[in-house]
Design an enzyme around this catalytic site. Sequence first.
Site, PDB file in Angstrom:
ATOM      1  N   GLY A   1      81.232  38.621  27.329  1.00 27.56           N
ATOM      2  CA  GLY A   1      80.075  37.834  27.710  1.00 27.56           C
ATOM      3  C   GLY A   1      80.096  36.440  27.126  1.00 27.56           C
TER       4      GLY A   1
ATOM      5  N   LYS B   1      76.377  39.475  21.056  1.00 28.95           N
ATOM      6  CA  LYS B   1      77.341  38.395  21.232  1.00 28.95           C
ATOM      7  C   LYS B   1      78.691  38.947  21.668  1.00 28.95           C
ATOM      8  CE  LYS B   1      74.574  35.105  19.699  1.00 28.95           C
ATOM      9  NZ  LYS B   1      73.333  35.712  20.167  1.00 28.95           N
ATOM     10  N   ASP B   2      79.532  38.016  22.146  1.00 27.37           N
ATOM     11  CA  ASP B   2      80.871  38.347  22.616  1.00 27.37           C
ATOM     12  C   ASP B   2      81.695  39.134  21.624  1.00 27.37           C
ATOM     13  OD1 ASP B   2      80.349  36.797  24.751  1.00 27.37           O
ATOM     14  OD2 ASP B   2      81.856  35.280  24.359  1.00 27.37           O
ATOM     15  N   LYS B   3      82.664  39.847  22.136  1.00 25.87           N
ATOM     16  CA  LYS B   3      83.720  40.367  21.281  1.00 25.87           C
ATOM     17  C   LYS B   3      84.809  39.318  21.096  1.00 25.87           C
ATOM     18  CE  LYS B   3      87.413  43.645  20.604  1.00 25.87           C
ATOM     19  NZ  LYS B   3      88.187  44.793  21.106  1.00 25.87           N
TER      20      LYS B   3
END
Length: 616
Positions: A23, A262-264
């Site tokens: 994301g 949050k993003d990986k």
Amino acid sequence: MAESELVSNPTPVGEKRGALQDGDGEAPAKKPKVECDDENGSGPNPDGGGGEEEEEPEGEASDGEEGGESFADMMKHGLTETDVGILKYVSDHEGFSGILKERYSDFVVHEINKQGKIVHLDDLSIPTDNVQQPQDCEVLTEEQKKQLSELQLFKNKEGNVSIEMIDDTKEKRTLVHKAIKTLFPGLETKTEEKDGQKFIVAYHAAGKKALAAPRKHFWPKNRGSYCHFVLYKENKDTMDAINLLSKFLRLRPNMFSYMGTKDKRAITVQEIAVLKITAERLAHLNKCLMNLKLGNFCYKNHPLKLGELQGNHFTVVIRNISGTDEQVHQAMTSLKQTGFINYYGMQRFGTTAVATQQVGRFCYPLNTEKEYVVRCREEWAKSQDPEAALKKLPNKRCVEGQLLRGLSMYGKKNIVTAFGQIPRNNRLMYVHSYQSVVWNTMVSRRIEAFGLKAVAGDLVLRGTTAHPLSAEEAETHSIHDIVMPLPGYDVIYPSHHIGDGYRELLSADGLDLDNMRHKVKDYSLAGAYRRIIITPTNVSWEVINYDDPRISLVHSDFEKLENKPAPVFNKEGKYRALRMEFSLPPSTYATMAIREVLKLDTSIKKQTQLNTVWFN
């Protein structure tokens, strides 16, 4: 859903070089009514998880089950932007090529908190308060302190230290418990009795022998109940990080609160709050954990709430760019002044291929199409036999397997009940993804029909209520005011022909726009509104030349704390990269802003093809 179609595993693929599978700062979340103000980061990620995914996901076969299939081979079936309605641009500058997320450090996300401040990790100190500490000198010897200090090291997590209680009293035991937990926050203690003698035994908090339900730690009345801190993480999903902290602290994950996931595949910085865990215990984890850092501790009387953030600030590196300095200037100036179409990005839908677009009536698949999934689909298309198709899957717990078992149990005419065999988060994700592809498609049609000006029949928000513009009102509004609805029972549609297009599109999928309620509550869609165009703030950029493709081109918060030097660039370097910064509200995808700059398909399929060319 047509009987010849199966949904695909909604778990994002593992980390791959240059892939856009994660994301944009925040994982997509369950929609509120007015979506333009609160999408990503407003709740647990239904995409298999923001939360919940990246460890060995249910339904994800191990590498050994892929038959040696390369990532590029898997991507031959991948979705592209046109598959999900992403078709238009707002600017007319010439695009250029580049590679996004070649390294996870090329994508840095800093949360913008509810006060509008960009969150940074810049302080590892422990806050002082007026709490009186136990008189440990009287209850622990220097030798005991040495043993306890060594036990606290992660390598000794299965050991223990026993302290014999001579002249035992309950008051003395309480003092020892408090002293150990105050001086050594990585330990848990309990009282044990051996041969009639009592001992206080200390265990490493992350060890298997620690208490499943640890003793309560001393918590002063004049201290806020929640310890707020900044979480810095590298290449790790937010929920994976929370689960790891929970394991070490012996807590349930729901003791933590946050404003968004949050993003990986990124470096991300965000605020977290946890109930009645001291800053000392949290800071101790910095010695134990890789790719995580905790700091900026403070105590407050309230947790964090999902969606409270104002947005995210991005620092993005696009490597190996082909554009001239003038092209870059034109592209970034357009982004700064005009903005970009607020499409749902590719990570909303994943990367898999589908048999037909009709599967979107129930879902939109989210994973790379492995060969065994292709064989399963082919068997289903040929035989319509769920048992036969199930035999093609090496991992029967995957989403395809769960659906096939449901079809086998309840019959092909009972699709809704069979679909109920899939975990709820995944089911919701499919429904929301279908809404998103409808929104993308209709926005592309609206831009095609009317361009970048407000027209009669467009919708604007007045508070939380949508209002169709008259011709006179349209003269006083810009494209930045216009919203489009996600389909549902509690929204209205544009009064020009694009509104009719919603009905036509849903009718083609066998859905009735006037009947979006469903007897199964999860499938009842209220709908929401979302702005068509977003203009980023705090936009800046520079073109960088460098020689070593392995080095990071961003100076991270952690590197600054460690006093590591900032990257040094060689103006004559053989590689060129564009480093850009911008801030976005929660309802937006950074990859769609980047797409507007590059004029390139951001799908994992296309980016994999770029990487294949670049690295071969």
